[in-house]
Design a protein around this motif. Structure first.
Motif, PDB file in Angstrom:
ATOM      1  N   TYR A  88     -36.659  50.956 143.087  1.00 29.53           N
ATOM      2  CA  TYR A  88     -37.091  52.096 144.099  1.00 29.53           C
ATOM      3  C   TYR A  88     -36.196  52.101 145.307  1.00 29.53           C
ATOM      4  CZ  TYR A  88     -39.915  54.726 147.167  1.00 29.53           C
ATOM      5  OH  TYR A  88     -40.389  55.439 148.158  1.00 29.53           O
ATOM      6  N   ALA A  89     -35.956  51.025 145.717  1.00 29.92           N
ATOM      7  CA  ALA A  89     -35.153  50.968 147.074  1.00 29.92           C
ATOM      8  C   ALA A  89     -33.883  51.561 146.856  1.00 29.92           C
ATOM      9  CB  ALA A  89     -34.828  49.309 147.494  1.00 29.92           C
ATOM     10  N   ASP A  90     -33.202  51.287 145.774  1.00 27.55           N
ATOM     11  CA  ASP A  90     -31.779  51.944 145.511  1.00 27.55           C
ATOM     12  C   ASP A  90     -31.995  53.480 145.459  1.00 27.55           C
ATOM     13  OD1 ASP A  90     -30.870  49.368 145.346  1.00 27.55           O
ATOM     14  OD2 ASP A  90     -30.694  49.334 143.067  1.00 27.55           O
ATOM     15  N   TRP A  91     -32.998  54.117 144.749  1.00 30.12           N
ATOM     16  CA  TRP A  91     -33.201  55.340 144.497  1.00 30.12           C
ATOM     17  C   TRP A  91     -33.338  56.016 145.878  1.00 30.12           C
ATOM     18  CZ3 TRP A  91     -37.701  58.069 145.824  1.00 30.12           C
ATOM     19  CH2 TRP A  91     -37.814  59.570 145.130  1.00 30.12           C
ATOM     20  N   ALA A  92     -34.414  55.279 146.811  1.00 22.95           N
ATOM     21  CA  ALA A  92     -34.713  55.971 148.248  1.00 22.95           C
ATOM     22  C   ALA A  92     -33.553  55.571 148.998  1.00 22.95           C
ATOM     23  CB  ALA A  92     -35.761  55.116 148.953  1.00 22.95           C
ATOM     24  N   ALA A  93     -32.719  54.747 148.857  1.00 21.16           N
ATOM     25  CA  ALA A  93     -31.424  54.688 149.716  1.00 21.16           C
ATOM     26  C   ALA A  93     -30.556  56.033 149.494  1.00 21.16           C
ATOM     27  CB  ALA A  93     -30.476  53.542 149.495  1.00 21.16           C
ATOM     28  N   GLU A  94     -30.479  56.331 148.179  1.00 19.02           N
ATOM     29  CA  GLU A  94     -29.704  57.571 147.588  1.00 19.02           C
ATOM     30  C   GLU A  94     -30.131  58.956 148.135  1.00 19.02           C
ATOM     31  OE1 GLU A  94     -29.177  57.250 143.423  1.00 19.02           O
ATOM     32  OE2 GLU A  94     -28.338  55.508 143.276  1.00 19.02           O
ATOM     33  N   ARG A  95     -31.404  58.961 148.039  1.00 14.43           N
ATOM     34  CA  ARG A  95     -32.206  60.110 148.592  1.00 14.43           C
ATOM     35  C   ARG A  95     -31.894  60.452 150.105  1.00 14.43           C
ATOM     36  NH1 ARG A  95     -34.580  63.893 145.486  1.00 14.43           N
ATOM     37  NH2 ARG A  95     -36.142  64.231 147.165  1.00 14.43           N
ATOM     38  N   ARG A  96     -31.894  59.340 150.958  1.00 23.20           N
ATOM     39  CA  ARG A  96     -31.743  59.310 152.321  1.00 23.20           C
ATOM     40  C   ARG A  96     -30.260  59.571 152.870  1.00 23.20           C
ATOM     41  NH1 ARG A  96     -34.060  54.131 153.434  1.00 23.20           N
ATOM     42  NH2 ARG A  96     -36.097  54.024 152.313  1.00 23.20           N
ATOM     43  N   GLY A  97     -29.333  59.008 152.199  1.00 19.84           N
ATOM     44  CA  GLY A  97     -28.185  59.141 152.624  1.00 19.84           C
ATOM     45  C   GLY A  97     -27.013  59.971 151.723  1.00 19.84           C
TER      46      GLY A  97
END
Length: 83
Positions: free
Chosen positions: A74-83
């Motif tokens: 989830y952290a990887d997915w959230a980082a991709e969505r933000r950046g």
């Protein structure tokens, strides 16, 4: 339908079910009762399902292990969505 019509219809259906006597096929009943108890077929089906589940359990065992952490994914997915 009002309550009276609904009750009358239910009563009619109940009477039909109570007094309806279909022709019984005694030969078919005898064959069914004389046949096997059917447990052999069920046991074979259970064994087949267990074999299939073994195949899938190996495939998804990484998710069940301690190494798999859903929060990292989830952290990887959230980082991709933000950046």
């Amino acid at each position: 339908m009002g309550r009276g019509r609904q009750k009358a219809k239910q009563t009619k259906v109940a009477r039909q079910l109570k007094y309806f006597s279909p022709d019984t096929d005694y030969n078919a009943l005898q064959r069914e009762l004389a046949g096997s108890d059917g447990h052999d077929d069920v046991d074979a089906q259970v064994a087949e399902v267990e074999d299939e589940s073994d195949e899938y359990s190996a495939e998804y065992s990484a998710e069940d292990s301690e190494e798999y952490d859903e929060t990292d994914e989830y952290a990887d997915w959230a980082a991709e969505r933000r950046g």
